[in-house]
Design an enzyme around this catalytic site. Structure first.
Site, PDB file in Angstrom:
ATOM      1  N   CYS A  62       0.834  -1.199   0.000  1.00  0.00           N
ATOM      2  CA  CYS A  62       0.000   0.000   0.000  1.00  0.00           C
ATOM      3  C   CYS A  62       0.872   1.253   0.000  1.00  0.00           C
ATOM      4  CB  CYS A  62      -0.904  -0.022   1.227  1.00  0.00           C
ATOM      5  SG  CYS A  62      -1.934   1.445   1.403  1.00  0.00           S
ATOM      6  N   CYS A  65       0.363   3.061   3.637  1.00  0.00           N
ATOM      7  CA  CYS A  65       0.834   2.503   4.916  1.00  0.00           C
ATOM      8  C   CYS A  65       1.867   1.385   4.772  1.00  0.00           C
ATOM      9  CB  CYS A  65      -0.349   2.009   5.740  1.00  0.00           C
ATOM     10  SG  CYS A  65      -1.123   0.502   5.093  1.00  0.00           S
ATOM     11  N   CYS A 111      -7.255  -1.180   1.108  1.00  0.00           N
ATOM     12  CA  CYS A 111      -6.276  -1.722   2.043  1.00  0.00           C
ATOM     13  C   CYS A 111      -6.979  -1.918   3.385  1.00  0.00           C
ATOM     14  CB  CYS A 111      -5.108  -0.756   2.182  1.00  0.00           C
ATOM     15  SG  CYS A 111      -3.943  -1.201   3.488  1.00  0.00           S
ATOM     16  N   CYS A 114      -5.291   0.599   6.262  1.00  0.00           N
ATOM     17  CA  CYS A 114      -5.473   2.057   6.325  1.00  0.00           C
ATOM     18  C   CYS A 114      -6.680   2.553   5.543  1.00  0.00           C
ATOM     19  CB  CYS A 114      -4.212   2.765   5.848  1.00  0.00           C
ATOM     20  SG  CYS A 114      -3.951   2.671   4.064  1.00  0.00           S
ATOM     21  N   CYS A 134      -8.123  -5.363 -10.111  1.00  0.00           N
ATOM     22  CA  CYS A 134      -7.688  -4.275 -10.980  1.00  0.00           C
ATOM     23  C   CYS A 134      -7.299  -3.099 -10.076  1.00  0.00           C
ATOM     24  CB  CYS A 134      -8.850  -3.922 -11.900  1.00  0.00           C
ATOM     25  SG  CYS A 134      -8.485  -2.660 -13.101  1.00  0.00           S
TER      26      CYS A 134
END
Length: 147
Positions: A62, A65, A111, A114, A134
């Site tokens: 991510c 984070c 995510c 976060c 995607c």
């Protein structure tokens, strides 16, 4: 039209760790484009992302984070214009939400650590899983494997 993955919307904290910041803190950390896509559920233009053609071995994490989300073994070229994966790193890495925006019914992926917007998941993926995650390149950072 791609088939929509019907997953139960859920929020699973990854390793029990949840990252929470104010919009002001995210704006200080992220570029304007990263903030627009990751925090405001935007989409980068197709075929524009820096990770679209990445073929190196490693982990996709991510942008916000650094939580690990996908591995290179699950990445494939779907031809859609965004990095595509047939599965997340594990079931706890991703949060699934129903997305009714733009007159469509889709499954948004975020995510789990976060709550950053990543993209969408569809049921038109390869035979391995039948799913296509995607993902916006700007939502990911790539950590190359030492191998």
């Amino acid at each position: 039209m791609p088939k929509i993955v019907k997953k139960e919307p859920k929020f699973v904290e990854q390793s029990g760790k949840k990252v929470t910041k104010s919009d002001e803190q995210w704006r200080e950390q992220l570029s304007d484009e990263e903030f627009r896509v990751c925090r405001e559920q935007g989409t980068e233009p197709p075929f524009s992302g820096k990770l679209l053609h990445n073929k190196e071995t490693g982990v996709y994490a991510c942008t916000c984070c650094n939580a690990p989300l996908f591995i290179s073994d699950n990445k494939y070229d779907s031809g859609c214009g965004w990095p595509s994966f047939d599965a997340p790193l594990n079931n706890e890495a991703i949060r699934y939400l129903e997305d009714l925006s733009h007159g469509m019914v889709r499954t948004e992926i975020r995510c789990a650590s976060c709550d950053s917007h990543l993209g969408h998941v569809f049921e038109d993926g390869p035979k391995t899983t039948g799913e296509r995650y995607c993902v916006n390149s700007v939502s990911l950072i790539f950590n190359k494997s030492d191998e």
